[in-house]
Design an enzyme around this catalytic site. Sequence first.
Site, mmCIF file in Angstrom:
data_model
loop_
_atom_site.group_PDB
_atom_site.id
_atom_site.type_symbol
_atom_site.label_atom_id
_atom_site.label_comp_id
_atom_site.label_asym_id
_atom_site.label_seq_id
_atom_site.Cartn_x
_atom_site.Cartn_y
_atom_site.Cartn_z
ATOM 1 N N LYS A 216 0.864 -1.177 0.000
ATOM 2 C CA LYS A 216 0.000 0.000 0.000
ATOM 3 C C LYS A 216 0.905 1.233 0.000
ATOM 4 O O LYS A 216 1.720 1.420 0.902
ATOM 5 C CB LYS A 216 -0.901 -0.002 1.231
ATOM 6 C CG LYS A 216 -1.743 1.258 1.334
ATOM 7 C CD LYS A 216 -2.750 1.162 2.461
ATOM 8 C CE LYS A 216 -3.531 2.461 2.598
ATOM 9 N NZ LYS A 216 -4.501 2.400 3.698
ATOM 10 N N LYS A 238 1.414 9.886 5.896
ATOM 11 C CA LYS A 238 1.498 8.462 6.249
ATOM 12 C C LYS A 238 2.756 7.812 5.681
ATOM 13 O O LYS A 238 2.826 6.586 5.563
ATOM 14 C CB LYS A 238 0.222 7.765 5.778
ATOM 15 C CG LYS A 238 -1.056 8.308 6.440
ATOM 16 C CD LYS A 238 -2.279 7.437 6.176
ATOM 17 C CE LYS A 238 -3.480 7.936 6.965
ATOM 18 N NZ LYS A 238 -4.661 7.046 6.799
ATOM 19 N N GLU A 254 7.619 -6.813 0.758
ATOM 20 C CA GLU A 254 6.456 -6.704 1.662
ATOM 21 C C GLU A 254 5.475 -7.853 1.422
ATOM 22 O O GLU A 254 4.955 -8.460 2.365
ATOM 23 C CB GLU A 254 5.710 -5.383 1.410
ATOM 24 C CG GLU A 254 6.403 -4.142 1.948
ATOM 25 C CD GLU A 254 6.147 -3.928 3.441
ATOM 26 O OE1 GLU A 254 5.423 -4.717 4.056
ATOM 27 O OE2 GLU A 254 6.703 -2.946 3.983
ATOM 28 N N LYS A 269 -2.198 -1.403 -3.833
ATOM 29 C CA LYS A 269 -3.064 -0.243 -3.769
ATOM 30 C C LYS A 269 -2.246 1.033 -3.903
ATOM 31 O O LYS A 269 -1.218 1.144 -3.233
ATOM 32 C CB LYS A 269 -3.772 -0.264 -2.411
ATOM 33 C CG LYS A 269 -4.641 0.908 -2.126
ATOM 34 C CD LYS A 269 -5.240 0.738 -0.764
ATOM 35 C CE LYS A 269 -6.064 1.964 -0.452
ATOM 36 N NZ LYS A 269 -6.563 1.947 0.890
HETATM 37 C C1 PBG Z 1 -7.145 3.682 5.730
HETATM 38 C C2 PBG Z 1 -7.564 3.402 4.333
HETATM 39 C C3 PBG Z 1 -7.439 4.305 3.286
HETATM 40 C C4 PBG Z 1 -7.999 3.705 2.161
HETATM 41 C C5 PBG Z 1 -8.444 2.435 2.544
HETATM 42 N N1 PBG Z 1 -8.146 2.258 3.905
HETATM 43 C C6 PBG Z 1 -6.916 5.691 3.274
HETATM 44 C C7 PBG Z 1 -5.583 5.947 3.810
HETATM 45 O O1 PBG Z 1 -4.715 5.076 3.916
HETATM 46 O O2 PBG Z 1 -5.347 7.112 4.154
HETATM 47 C C8 PBG Z 1 -8.089 4.350 0.821
HETATM 48 C C9 PBG Z 1 -9.165 3.876 -0.096
HETATM 49 C C10 PBG Z 1 -9.471 4.790 -1.233
HETATM 50 O O3 PBG Z 1 -8.863 5.866 -1.424
HETATM 51 O O4 PBG Z 1 -10.379 4.433 -1.984
HETATM 52 N N2 PBG Z 1 -6.572 2.707 6.449
#
Ligand code: PBG
Length: 346
Positions: A216, A238, A254, A269
């Site tokens: 991610k 983040k 990962e 993602k």
């Molecule tokens: C948070 C989370 C996020 C998304 C899914 N879970 C946002 C982030 O990490 O700030 C993003 C999903 C999207 O943008 O459609 N744990």
Amino acid sequence: MTTQSFCKYEFIKGEIKYSRMQRRNRILRKSEAIRNMVAETILTPSDFIVPLFIDEGEHIATEIPSMKGYYRRSLDLTIAEVKELWSLGIQSVLLFVKAADETKDNTGKEAWNPDGLMQRAIKEIKNALPEIVVMTDVALDPYSIYGHDGIVDIKKGTILNDATVDALTKMSLSHAAAGADFIAPSDMMDGRIGAFRKALEGNNFTEVGIMSYSAKYASCFYGPFRDALDSAPGFGDKKTYQMNYANRIEAINETLQDVEQGADIVMIKPAMAYLDIIRDVKNVVTVPVSAYHVSGEYAMIKAAAERGWLDENKVIIESLTSIKRAGADLIATYFAKDAAKLLQKG
Ligand code: PBG
């Protein structure tokens, strides 16, 4: 040159001459029927995972301003939506809740409240439709006063890895107890998959799966999602836990670690700007690979379509097909319902 050869050209006195053996590649593109017969990638509604935003209250459906046509719903309307999704052939949903402000703190303890909105949502959806696969987001951001996925060391302004893993383990067990089929950790803390698997085994939740957000990235494409859940980070970003988008090899590292620790499905993602990563991962793992076509990717297509700059329906199918072609066995997407309807029409 022998007659069996498919060689397209030969050298005669130092010059290239094209032979009559040249391939006629366009034969396989001549008609829609032939194109369908030789298509390498075929989308079906069971490829899709539908992210659902859930709110407290009743009869509430709030459109997300930056996600035209996408809603955050109270539980009663969520159930109606899930029934419609199921009738379209969609098999799975991924739940996110908008926690009430007064429940937020720095421990995230509302996340494992057995009567919390998430826990009630899991139970009610499984009650209404026992067959549907219910996946749940595991991360502290909706419950954190700081909008971070983990517990904050307030003095240093950093995220505490191991304390967060302990909190997320409690959260995972409470989702399992409520009846979740898969927990889907999106927090990117180290060692969490192993900790969750051990806790699930230790508590006899031997049929609960883990779909890990393995690679991610720290991405700007999550902006609209943070509007939907009011979960934007209150300070900083983040980048100390989500990955640097400059990196490829790290995604493999990962992902392989998550598989080793017990992930049943791995996820990349975002999706469309990360097709190379999806393929890299697909080439090295033997578990199913999913990709999250995120909120910003949805918003871009919607905004262009609204101006008449893109044909929305065609872009939806092309985008999702590309993600699957890259190597995604499953796709979490806000376009799932539209795509399922388009696929029905053929
Ligand atoms: C948070 C989370 C996020 C998304 C899914 N879970 C946002 C982030 O990490 O700030 C993003 C999903 C999207 O943008 O459609 N744990």
